[in-house]
Design an enzyme around this catalytic site. Structure first.
Site, PDB file in Angstrom:
ATOM      1  N   PRO A   8      27.607 -47.709   0.370  1.00  0.00           N
ATOM      2  CA  PRO A   8      26.342 -47.101   0.772  1.00  0.00           C
ATOM      3  C   PRO A   8      25.348 -46.788  -0.340  1.00  0.00           C
ATOM      4  O   PRO A   8      24.396 -46.052  -0.118  1.00  0.00           O
ATOM      5  CB  PRO A   8      26.796 -45.819   1.465  1.00  0.00           C
ATOM      6  CG  PRO A   8      28.027 -45.438   0.729  1.00  0.00           C
ATOM      7  CD  PRO A   8      28.704 -46.743   0.400  1.00  0.00           C
ATOM      8  N   ASP A  31      21.502 -58.176  -1.658  1.00  0.00           N
ATOM      9  CA  ASP A  31      20.380 -57.607  -0.907  1.00  0.00           C
ATOM     10  C   ASP A  31      19.872 -56.336  -1.579  1.00  0.00           C
ATOM     11  O   ASP A  31      20.434 -55.877  -2.576  1.00  0.00           O
ATOM     12  CB  ASP A  31      20.729 -57.415   0.567  1.00  0.00           C
ATOM     13  CG  ASP A  31      21.705 -56.285   0.861  1.00  0.00           C
ATOM     14  OD1 ASP A  31      21.849 -55.353   0.040  1.00  0.00           O
ATOM     15  OD2 ASP A  31      22.318 -56.304   1.935  1.00  0.00           O
ATOM     16  N   LYS A  54      15.819 -58.023   2.402  1.00  0.00           N
ATOM     17  CA  LYS A  54      14.924 -57.916   3.551  1.00  0.00           C
ATOM     18  C   LYS A  54      14.490 -56.467   3.672  1.00  0.00           C
ATOM     19  O   LYS A  54      15.305 -55.567   3.639  1.00  0.00           O
ATOM     20  CB  LYS A  54      15.642 -58.319   4.838  1.00  0.00           C
ATOM     21  CG  LYS A  54      16.030 -59.768   4.888  1.00  0.00           C
ATOM     22  CD  LYS A  54      16.740 -60.082   6.194  1.00  0.00           C
ATOM     23  CE  LYS A  54      16.944 -61.558   6.294  1.00  0.00           C
ATOM     24  NZ  LYS A  54      18.287 -61.946   6.500  1.00  0.00           N
ATOM     25  N   GLY A  86      24.719 -54.422   1.105  1.00  0.00           N
ATOM     26  CA  GLY A  86      24.873 -52.976   1.115  1.00  0.00           C
ATOM     27  C   GLY A  86      25.696 -52.536   2.309  1.00  0.00           C
ATOM     28  O   GLY A  86      25.719 -53.196   3.343  1.00  0.00           O
ATOM     29  N   GLY A  87      26.394 -51.438   2.166  1.00  0.00           N
ATOM     30  CA  GLY A  87      27.206 -50.905   3.256  1.00  0.00           C
ATOM     31  C   GLY A  87      28.376 -51.796   3.561  1.00  0.00           C
ATOM     32  O   GLY A  87      29.067 -52.289   2.673  1.00  0.00           O
ATOM     33  N   ASP A  88      28.605 -52.013   4.840  1.00  0.00           N
ATOM     34  CA  ASP A  88      29.677 -52.890   5.303  1.00  0.00           C
ATOM     35  C   ASP A  88      29.070 -54.226   5.690  1.00  0.00           C
ATOM     36  O   ASP A  88      28.019 -54.286   6.315  1.00  0.00           O
ATOM     37  CB  ASP A  88      30.409 -52.282   6.496  1.00  0.00           C
ATOM     38  CG  ASP A  88      31.506 -53.192   6.994  1.00  0.00           C
ATOM     39  OD1 ASP A  88      32.562 -53.250   6.334  1.00  0.00           O
ATOM     40  OD2 ASP A  88      31.303 -53.873   8.016  1.00  0.00           O
ATOM     41  N   ALA A 117      26.869 -46.946   5.532  1.00  0.00           N
ATOM     42  CA  ALA A 117      25.981 -45.816   5.261  1.00  0.00           C
ATOM     43  C   ALA A 117      26.358 -44.609   6.120  1.00  0.00           C
ATOM     44  O   ALA A 117      26.279 -43.464   5.655  1.00  0.00           O
ATOM     45  CB  ALA A 117      24.529 -46.211   5.525  1.00  0.00           C
ATOM     46  N   MET A 168      18.430 -48.575  10.663  1.00  0.00           N
ATOM     47  CA  MET A 168      17.133 -49.267  10.630  1.00  0.00           C
ATOM     48  C   MET A 168      16.086 -48.523  11.450  1.00  0.00           C
ATOM     49  O   MET A 168      15.306 -49.114  12.173  1.00  0.00           O
ATOM     50  CB  MET A 168      17.281 -50.707  11.121  1.00  0.00           C
ATOM     51  CG  MET A 168      18.177 -51.537  10.231  1.00  0.00           C
ATOM     52  SD  MET A 168      18.420 -53.200  10.828  1.00  0.00           S
ATOM     53  CE  MET A 168      19.829 -52.970  11.900  1.00  0.00           C
TER      54      MET A 168
END
Length: 188
Positions: A8, A31, A54, A86-88, A117, A168
């Site tokens: 995260p 990313d 993105k 990032g994250g999973d 996250a 998001m």
């Protein structure tokens, strides 16, 4: 081909396995949610690092088609490619598109999960995602587009006994909190 989650944001939360591949990868497709510290401190000096982030709200967007082409190009050259997210790697990501291109071309792959996250935020704030007498479950949702949210969905979300985790949704926090309040969410 390796598809790995970097955690995260805290560089110390990457898995040992993902870190191992970060150290030996020929090509790293990363990313915007990956801590730059990971690349700076652990990537091979001669690794080719390509930013494929993105962030549509800021006009930063690498089309998924372009990412797929890069994956395919380098993998077919025999390079060890690390797609670092990032994250999973499989939670609210385009991993299915990337897997499809690999499968269609007979390219072997490994998926290495990362800490999402939601789990990172819960740990850092000391707020459990589920706890007896507070939450019966947890739902991971995305709310980057409000057009398709029905009145019944707002009511369901406001009345649920589940913890709601919205991904998001940063650009829509005011609408999100207002709609949940309007529809009767318990304020405690």
């Amino acid at each position: 081909m390796i598809l790995a989650g970097a955690g995260p944001g805290d560089p110390d939360l990457i898995s040992l396995k993902a870190l191992k591949y970060l150290k030996i990868a020929d090509v790293i497709l990363t990313d915007r949610l990956v801590s730059p510290v990971l690349i700076e401190e652990y990537a091979r000096q001669d690794a080719e690092v390509i930013y494929v982030g993105k962030q549509c709200s800021k006009g930063i967007h690498t089309p998924q088609k372009d990412i797929n082409e890069l994956i395919l190009e380098f993998a077919l050259l025999g390079k060890l490619v690390l797609r670092l997210k990032g994250g999973d790697v499989s939670l609210f990501s385009n991993v299915l598109d990337e897997l499809n291109i690999l499968i269609e071309n007979g390219i072997s792959y490994e998926i290495i999960p990362g800490i999402s996250a939601a789990f990172g935020a819960a740990a850092y704030t000391g707020i459990p995602l589920t706890a007896r007498e507070y939450s019966r479950g947890v739902r991971f949702l995305t709310l980057y587009d409000l057009k398709n949210v029905t009145e019944n969905q707002w009511k369901d979300w406001a009345k649920t006994e589940d913890t709601l985790v919205f991904y998001m949704s940063g650009q829509r926090l005011n609408t999100l909190s207002n709609q949940l309040l309007i529809n009767g969410i318990d304020k405690k």
